[in-house]
Design an enzyme around this catalytic site. Structure first.
Site, PDB file in Angstrom:
ATOM      1  N   ARG A  46       0.918  -1.024   0.049  1.00  0.00           N
ATOM      2  CA  ARG A  46      -0.091   0.066  -0.014  1.00  0.00           C
ATOM      3  C   ARG A  46       0.809   1.171   0.009  1.00  0.00           C
ATOM      4  O   ARG A  46       0.725   2.286  -0.740  1.00  0.00           O
ATOM      5  CB  ARG A  46      -0.932   0.109   1.345  1.00  0.00           C
ATOM      6  CG  ARG A  46      -1.658   1.346   1.272  1.00  0.00           C
ATOM      7  CD  ARG A  46      -2.941   1.543   2.144  1.00  0.00           C
ATOM      8  NE  ARG A  46      -2.915   0.657   3.267  1.00  0.00           N
ATOM      9  CZ  ARG A  46      -2.251   0.837   4.294  1.00  0.00           C
ATOM     10  NH1 ARG A  46      -1.461   1.559   4.613  1.00  0.00           N
ATOM     11  NH2 ARG A  46      -2.388  -0.351   5.294  1.00  0.00           N
ATOM     12  N   TYR A  98     -15.885  17.754 -15.840  1.00  0.00           N
ATOM     13  CA  TYR A  98     -16.257  16.242 -15.831  1.00  0.00           C
ATOM     14  C   TYR A  98     -17.546  16.092 -14.745  1.00  0.00           C
ATOM     15  O   TYR A  98     -17.295  16.562 -13.584  1.00  0.00           O
ATOM     16  CB  TYR A  98     -14.871  15.326 -15.455  1.00  0.00           C
ATOM     17  CG  TYR A  98     -15.215  14.048 -15.289  1.00  0.00           C
ATOM     18  CD1 TYR A  98     -15.495  13.212 -16.486  1.00  0.00           C
ATOM     19  CD2 TYR A  98     -15.243  13.360 -13.914  1.00  0.00           C
ATOM     20  CE1 TYR A  98     -15.654  12.057 -16.527  1.00  0.00           C
ATOM     21  CE2 TYR A  98     -15.386  11.889 -14.069  1.00  0.00           C
ATOM     22  CZ  TYR A  98     -15.489  11.185 -15.202  1.00  0.00           C
ATOM     23  OH  TYR A  98     -15.861  10.129 -15.170  1.00  0.00           O
ATOM     24  N   ASP A 168      -6.797  19.181 -14.219  1.00  0.00           N
ATOM     25  CA  ASP A 168      -7.020  18.120 -14.590  1.00  0.00           C
ATOM     26  C   ASP A 168      -6.567  18.074 -16.277  1.00  0.00           C
ATOM     27  O   ASP A 168      -7.108  18.705 -16.930  1.00  0.00           O
ATOM     28  CB  ASP A 168      -8.603  17.698 -14.606  1.00  0.00           C
ATOM     29  CG  ASP A 168      -9.033  16.335 -15.056  1.00  0.00           C
ATOM     30  OD1 ASP A 168      -8.313  15.535 -15.977  1.00  0.00           O
ATOM     31  OD2 ASP A 168     -10.077  15.918 -14.740  1.00  0.00           O
ATOM     32  N   LYS A 193      -7.801   6.869 -19.410  1.00  0.00           N
ATOM     33  CA  LYS A 193      -7.933   7.631 -20.682  1.00  0.00           C
ATOM     34  C   LYS A 193      -6.900   7.480 -21.561  1.00  0.00           C
ATOM     35  O   LYS A 193      -6.336   6.462 -21.864  1.00  0.00           O
ATOM     36  CB  LYS A 193      -8.614   8.862 -20.452  1.00  0.00           C
ATOM     37  CG  LYS A 193      -9.657   9.044 -19.456  1.00  0.00           C
ATOM     38  CD  LYS A 193     -10.913   8.415 -19.771  1.00  0.00           C
ATOM     39  CE  LYS A 193     -11.871   8.401 -18.662  1.00  0.00           C
ATOM     40  NZ  LYS A 193     -12.294   9.586 -17.970  1.00  0.00           N
TER      41      LYS A 193
HETATM   42  C1  LIG Z   1     -12.481   9.958 -16.498  1.00  0.00           C
HETATM   43  C2  LIG Z   1     -12.141  11.413 -16.281  1.00  0.00           C
HETATM   44  C3  LIG Z   1     -12.295  11.529 -14.762  1.00  0.00           C
HETATM   45  C4  LIG Z   1     -12.448  10.382 -13.822  1.00  0.00           C
HETATM   46  O1  LIG Z   1     -11.518   9.353 -13.753  1.00  0.00           O
HETATM   47  P1  LIG Z   1     -11.689   7.880 -13.310  1.00  0.00           P
HETATM   48  O2  LIG Z   1     -10.491   7.281 -13.957  1.00  0.00           O
HETATM   49  O3  LIG Z   1     -13.012   7.386 -14.527  1.00  0.00           O
HETATM   50  O4  LIG Z   1     -12.409   7.729 -12.005  1.00  0.00           O
HETATM   51  C5  LIG Z   1     -11.621  12.971 -14.409  1.00  0.00           C
HETATM   52  N1  LIG Z   1     -11.654  13.822 -15.093  1.00  0.00           N
HETATM   53  C6  LIG Z   1     -11.844  13.775 -16.492  1.00  0.00           C
HETATM   54  C7  LIG Z   1     -11.442  14.698 -17.440  1.00  0.00           C
HETATM   55  C8  LIG Z   1     -12.176  12.318 -17.047  1.00  0.00           C
HETATM   56  O5  LIG Z   1     -12.403  12.222 -18.175  1.00  0.00           O
END
Ligand SMILES: *Cc1c(COP(=O)(O)O)cnc(C)c1O
Length: 377
Positions: A46, A98, A168, A193
């Protein structure tokens, strides 16, 4: 090293025990100590695991930061940032973001006395108006989802005062944009992604430059425990090695699709930061090296039914949530990712009933355009 080289090599050494060129999947929870307190840098997985460690070092390098940390999902990474705050602290965020970020802000952390303010961050004066001495975090997503608005990261740095600026960077990826270079304190990724890139893993990541901030975040990572397993870290390490090749092709294909859509009689508006007519194109040009594979467009017949009809009739563009994989996806924000946002608020931010979002993949461009042409007809 330049980014293309760092993607493959930064933080990655051949395995000491065997010479394996690929970082092994250290599928272990614990590590034998030669005597109490004497170990080889790992005590319990962890806290740290060698596969995750390699990925964390790689992520830090590709975002031009000093410290990387991985989480079980992008949401877990956002959760860790919010745990830096105390009750009464204020967060300023973009109003076009998001859906999952909006949800964790308003339904989870609002319960603990953290105050969230949403503004149109493409206008810096509006951001400046709501920053107070209580503002501890400014949350930026750029390009935004799904309107592809661009927020001026360097501009926010100038007005942020004592607050942390977190960006982000999921849509842009470090190949196109490195927010720490513009003065951001924290970069966040849904590695699910583009970093993973193959729709086979869920993971989140943070990168920072500053040591004290890193110490706090490592403490939260270890205390709360939302870490990814070593196999998932292996998959993201592997995905990152081709990030530049994929993002170049995503961007190339997206540009051709944008030209096709603009000239299509049934299409109303097209949103892609590479368009010279995009409202924030000048800022995009300043802070991005390219414009990526995410494209949104609306229809002249602005109804949910018209959009759903197109979604039903593509064959290559798969109808699915998520983005950033090698295969093309199509989605309908109003009834999928943004369904939890009230209609009036959603429409005001541009997410009209017919808005369609594409995650343009790396397939042959002629095949992708044929697919859209058929569905639109
Ligand atoms: C998918 C996404 C998230 C969240 O991520 P997860 O891996 O699905 O928890 C946050 N910000 C953006 C811009 C995203 O496309």
């Amino acid at each position: 090293m330049k980014i293309e080289t760092k993607l493959l090599h930064a933080g990655i050494e051949p395995d000491e025990a065997t010479g394996a060129i690929m970082t092994p999947i250290y599928q272990t929870s614990t590590y034998v100590q030669s005597e109490v307190g004497v170990n080889k840098g790992y005590e319990y997985s962890r806290t740290l695991n060698p596969t995750r460690h390699a990925l964390e070092k790689n992520l830090a390098a590709i975002e031009n930061g000093n410290y990387g940390m991985c989480f079980g999902s992008g949401m877990a990474a956002i959760d860790a940032i919010l745990k830096l705050l105390n009750p009464g602290d204020e967060v300023v965020s973009t109003n076009d973001l998001y859906g999952g970020a909006y949800r964790i802000f308003t339904t989870v952390f609002a319960k603990y006395g953290i105050v969230f303010k949403f503004v149109d961050m493409t206008e810096l004066s509006k951001v400046e108006e709501v920053i107070t001495e209580k503002t501890k975090l400014i949350w930026v997503e750029t390009p935004t989802n799904p309107m592809m608005s661009i927020i001026d990261i360097a501009g926010i740095t100038k007005i942020k005062k004592q607050a942390y600026l977190a960006v982000d960077n999921t849509f842009a990826t470090p190949f196109l944009q490195t927010p720490l270079d513009f003065g951001a304190d924290i970069v966040m990724h849904s590695a699910t992604k583009f970093l993973g890139g193959h729709s086979d893993v869920v993971m989140g990541a943070l990168v920072v430059k500053e040591e004290n901030l890193a110490t706090e975040l490592y403490k939260i990572q270890n205390s709360c425990g939302a870490i990814p397993g070593p196999q998932d870290c292996f998959l993201v390490l592997r995905g990152i090695k081709t990030l530049h090749l994929r993002v170049e092709r995503h961007s190339f294909n997206a540009e051709k699709i944008v030209v096709f859509l603009i000239n299509h009689p049934k299409v109303d508006k097209v949103y892609w930061p590479g368009l010279s007519t995009h409202q924030n194109h000048e800022i995009a040009k300043k802070q991005m090296k390219g414009y990526g594979g995410m494209v949104s467009f609306s229809l002249k017949q602005d109804t949910v039914e018209a959009a759903h009809h197109i979604l039903k009739n593509t064959k290559l563009f798969a109808l699915a949530e998520s983005l950033g994989g090698v295969e093309s996806l199509i989605g309908h924000p109003a009834t999928m990712t943004h369904a939890s946002i009230p209609r009036e608020i959603r429409v005001k931010s541009g997410v009209v009933d017919s808005l369609i979002r594409l995650s343009v993949g790396v397939e042959n461009i002629d095949d992708l355009i044929s697919d859209l042409r058929y569905a639109l007809s």
